[in-house]
Design a protein around this motif. Structure first.
Motif, PDB file in Angstrom:
ATOM      1  N   UNK A  45     -13.887  -9.365  77.266  1.00  0.00           N
ATOM      2  CA  UNK A  45     -13.660 -10.810  77.410  1.00  0.00           C
ATOM      3  C   UNK A  45     -12.159 -11.087  77.467  1.00  0.00           C
ATOM      4  N   UNK A  46     -11.761 -11.883  78.457  1.00  0.00           N
ATOM      5  CA  UNK A  46     -10.355 -12.254  78.622  1.00  0.00           C
ATOM      6  C   UNK A  46     -10.077 -13.653  78.087  1.00  0.00           C
ATOM      7  N   UNK A  47     -10.981 -14.600  78.390  1.00  0.00           N
ATOM      8  CA  UNK A  47     -10.847 -15.971  77.882  1.00  0.00           C
ATOM      9  C   UNK A  47     -12.221 -16.481  77.478  1.00  0.00           C
ATOM     10  N   UNK A  48     -12.262 -17.486  76.602  1.00  0.00           N
ATOM     11  CA  UNK A  48     -13.539 -18.066  76.187  1.00  0.00           C
ATOM     12  C   UNK A  48     -14.280 -17.155  75.229  1.00  0.00           C
ATOM     13  N   UNK A  49     -15.599 -17.279  75.205  1.00  0.00           N
ATOM     14  CA  UNK A  49     -16.413 -16.447  74.313  1.00  0.00           C
ATOM     15  C   UNK A  49     -17.777 -16.191  74.938  1.00  0.00           C
ATOM     16  N   UNK A  50     -18.347 -15.021  74.587  1.00  0.00           N
ATOM     17  CA  UNK A  50     -19.665 -14.621  75.067  1.00  0.00           C
ATOM     18  C   UNK A  50     -20.434 -14.027  73.896  1.00  0.00           C
ATOM     19  N   UNK A  51     -21.708 -14.413  73.750  1.00  0.00           N
ATOM     20  CA  UNK A  51     -22.562 -13.875  72.701  1.00  0.00           C
ATOM     21  C   UNK A  51     -23.660 -13.034  73.340  1.00  0.00           C
ATOM     22  N   UNK A  52     -23.709 -11.753  72.985  1.00  0.00           N
ATOM     23  CA  UNK A  52     -24.728 -10.833  73.491  1.00  0.00           C
ATOM     24  C   UNK A  52     -25.808 -10.624  72.438  1.00  0.00           C
ATOM     25  N   UNK A  53     -27.057 -10.512  72.899  1.00  0.00           N
ATOM     26  CA  UNK A  53     -28.180 -10.244  72.005  1.00  0.00           C
ATOM     27  C   UNK A  53     -28.998  -9.087  72.577  1.00  0.00           C
ATOM     28  N   UNK A  54     -29.208  -8.052  71.761  1.00  0.00           N
ATOM     29  CA  UNK A  54     -29.995  -6.889  72.178  1.00  0.00           C
ATOM     30  C   UNK A  54     -30.295  -6.034  70.963  1.00  0.00           C
ATOM     31  N   UNK A  55     -31.446  -5.343  71.004  1.00  0.00           N
ATOM     32  CA  UNK A  55     -31.819  -4.390  69.962  1.00  0.00           C
ATOM     33  C   UNK A  55     -31.560  -4.944  68.556  1.00  0.00           C
ATOM     34  N   UNK A  57     -29.516  -7.041  67.557  1.00  0.00           N
ATOM     35  CA  UNK A  57     -28.109  -7.278  67.267  1.00  0.00           C
ATOM     36  C   UNK A  57     -27.633  -8.533  67.987  1.00  0.00           C
ATOM     37  N   UNK A  58     -26.746  -9.245  67.330  1.00  0.00           N
ATOM     38  CA  UNK A  58     -26.062 -10.366  67.950  1.00  0.00           C
ATOM     39  C   UNK A  58     -24.564 -10.130  67.812  1.00  0.00           C
ATOM     40  N   UNK A  59     -23.858 -10.090  68.935  1.00  0.00           N
ATOM     41  CA  UNK A  59     -22.430  -9.793  68.937  1.00  0.00           C
ATOM     42  C   UNK A  59     -21.686 -10.895  69.667  1.00  0.00           C
ATOM     43  N   UNK A  60     -20.727 -11.501  68.987  1.00  0.00           N
ATOM     44  CA  UNK A  60     -19.910 -12.553  69.576  1.00  0.00           C
ATOM     45  C   UNK A  60     -18.572 -11.949  69.983  1.00  0.00           C
ATOM     46  N   UNK A  61     -18.225 -12.111  71.262  1.00  0.00           N
ATOM     47  CA  UNK A  61     -16.962 -11.593  71.779  1.00  0.00           C
ATOM     48  C   UNK A  61     -16.002 -12.736  72.054  1.00  0.00           C
ATOM     49  N   UNK A  62     -14.770 -12.559  71.602  1.00  0.00           N
ATOM     50  CA  UNK A  62     -13.685 -13.493  71.893  1.00  0.00           C
ATOM     51  C   UNK A  62     -12.634 -12.724  72.685  1.00  0.00           C
ATOM     52  N   UNK A  63     -11.583 -13.389  73.184  1.00  0.00           N
ATOM     53  CA  UNK A  63     -10.603 -12.685  74.005  1.00  0.00           C
ATOM     54  C   UNK A  63     -10.069 -11.409  73.338  1.00  0.00           C
ATOM     55  N   UNK A  64     -10.095 -10.320  74.104  1.00  0.00           N
ATOM     56  CA  UNK A  64      -9.648  -9.027  73.595  1.00  0.00           C
ATOM     57  C   UNK A  64     -10.753  -8.167  73.037  1.00  0.00           C
ATOM     58  N   UNK A  65     -11.984  -8.705  72.927  1.00  0.00           N
ATOM     59  CA  UNK A  65     -13.139  -7.950  72.433  1.00  0.00           C
ATOM     60  C   UNK A  65     -13.905  -7.332  73.598  1.00  0.00           C
ATOM     61  N   UNK A  66     -14.495  -6.154  73.356  1.00  0.00           N
ATOM     62  CA  UNK A  66     -15.356  -5.554  74.369  1.00  0.00           C
ATOM     63  C   UNK A  66     -16.662  -5.088  73.749  1.00  0.00           C
ATOM     64  N   UNK A  67     -17.647  -4.872  74.606  1.00  0.00           N
ATOM     65  CA  UNK A  67     -18.951  -4.368  74.193  1.00  0.00           C
ATOM     66  C   UNK A  67     -19.409  -3.346  75.223  1.00  0.00           C
ATOM     67  N   UNK A  77     -27.465 -13.037  77.128  1.00  0.00           N
ATOM     68  CA  UNK A  77     -26.190 -13.560  76.638  1.00  0.00           C
ATOM     69  C   UNK A  77     -26.150 -15.069  76.790  1.00  0.00           C
ATOM     70  N   UNK A  78     -25.375 -15.678  75.931  1.00  0.00           N
ATOM     71  CA  UNK A  78     -25.039 -17.098  76.064  1.00  0.00           C
ATOM     72  C   UNK A  78     -23.524 -17.178  76.005  1.00  0.00           C
ATOM     73  N   UNK A  79     -22.952 -18.133  76.694  1.00  0.00           N
ATOM     74  CA  UNK A  79     -21.504 -18.138  76.774  1.00  0.00           C
ATOM     75  C   UNK A  79     -20.957 -19.546  76.984  1.00  0.00           C
ATOM     76  N   UNK A  80     -19.767 -19.751  76.437  1.00  0.00           N
ATOM     77  CA  UNK A  80     -18.964 -20.896  76.802  1.00  0.00           C
ATOM     78  C   UNK A  80     -18.199 -20.501  78.059  1.00  0.00           C
ATOM     79  N   UNK A  81     -17.403 -21.421  78.602  1.00  0.00           N
ATOM     80  CA  UNK A  81     -16.618 -21.083  79.778  1.00  0.00           C
ATOM     81  C   UNK A  81     -15.768 -19.868  79.455  1.00  0.00           C
ATOM     82  N   UNK A  82     -15.808 -18.851  80.316  1.00  0.00           N
ATOM     83  CA  UNK A  82     -15.121 -17.604  79.999  1.00  0.00           C
ATOM     84  C   UNK A  82     -14.754 -16.842  81.256  1.00  0.00           C
TER      85      UNK A  82
END
Length: 273
Positions: A45-55, A57-67, A77-82
């Motif tokens: 993720x470069x900007x905004x935020x993304x939430x991934x759901x699988x197995x 698990x729920x993982x929220x990514x903000x800028x600089x985070x990877x999955x 996934x659910x996401x704000x503008x990103x």
């Protein structure tokens, strides 16, 4: 959006000059319903935020985070503008270097104080920059960064001692397809379990384990994604859109809609006009 809603399998086409797919994704607020592919997917993720759901698990990514999500894993996934860099690597490519890559799960704890974590972030950015530049020899350099990234993922973040059934239960896929196509009908865990020959409790546990969200919540998410699509692409009244999408408690649905899309339905309609 329509393609995603109608099929849980996502066909990934590699970049024409590479053995993988890499691109920059720019999205408005929204939802991606359950899907899977025969690639390992890495998202930074470069900007905004993304939430991934699988197995489960729920993982929220903000800028600089990877999955990194393994092949065959149902995820949504659910996401704000990103904006994000997305890298999708076929298991056939990875199999040249690692046995049974389709049976791998990754555990990644997002930590910007971790040198190994930051190394992967830097490699992903360098890969994208090299690919965008297309200077002479860029494919040599790109593959250097790609192999270093995969080495780090498989040696530092792979869950050890775990083999997964990488392609989900066939009947579970049929349940997902049925929900995606019949979201406007009366759908409950009980009647879906009966239709697809599951025990209700078992279906609930299996779905939560594989998808990371409950089946009842998934039904709601699919309906809301159709609500959003209609608000943006039609002039139909908002109340009628909710009802036609199988939602009767419009007050509650509006609150949940705002949580997912960051705005009320009326505000999104107003901005689109």
């Amino acid at each position: 959006m329509t393609d995603v809603l109608e099929s849980e399998y996502e066909l990934v086409l590699n970049n024409s000059d590479l053995d993988v797919k890499i691109f920059k994704s720019t999205e408005e607020a929204g939802i991606r319903t359950l899907h899977w592919h025969r690639h390992i997917e890495i998202v930074l993720v470069l900007t905004g935020s993304v939430t991934f759901q699988y197995e489960s698990q729920t993982t929220v990514l903000i800028p600089g985070d990877f999955i990194a999500i393994g092949s065959g894993i149902l995820h949504s996934s659910s996401h704000l503008k990103n904006s994000a860099i997305v890298l999708q690597v076929p298991v056939a490519y990875i199999a040249r270097y690692w046995d049974n890559p389709e049976n791998v799960l990754f555990t990644i704890h997002n930590s910007h104080e971790d040198n190994e974590y930051n190394e992967v972030v830097t490699l992903i950015k360098q890969m994208f920059e090299v690919y965008e530049s297309k200077l002479p020899g860029y494919r040599f350099k790109f593959n250097e960064f790609l192999l270093r990234t995969l080495f780090d993922l498989f040696t530092k973040y792979r869950q050890t001692g775990l083999l997964i059934n990488s392609i989900h239960d066939k009947r579970l896929g049929e349940v997902i397809s049925y929900v995606n196509k019949n979201y406007f009908q009366l759908l409950t865990v009980s009647n879906l379990a009966q239709k697809f020959h599951y025990n209700s409790d078992y279906l609930s546990r299996l779905f939560k384990k594989k998808a990371g969200i409950s089946l009842s919540r998934y039904i709601y998410v699919v309906r809301l994604s159709h609500v959003y699509f209609e608000i943006v692409n039609s002039s139909k009244g908002i109340r009628k859109i909710f009802i036609d999408s199988g939602i009767n408690n419009i007050r509650l649905a509006t609150k949940i809609f705002e949580q997912y899309y960051g705005s009320l339905p009326s505000e999104i309609r107003r901005r689109r006009q």
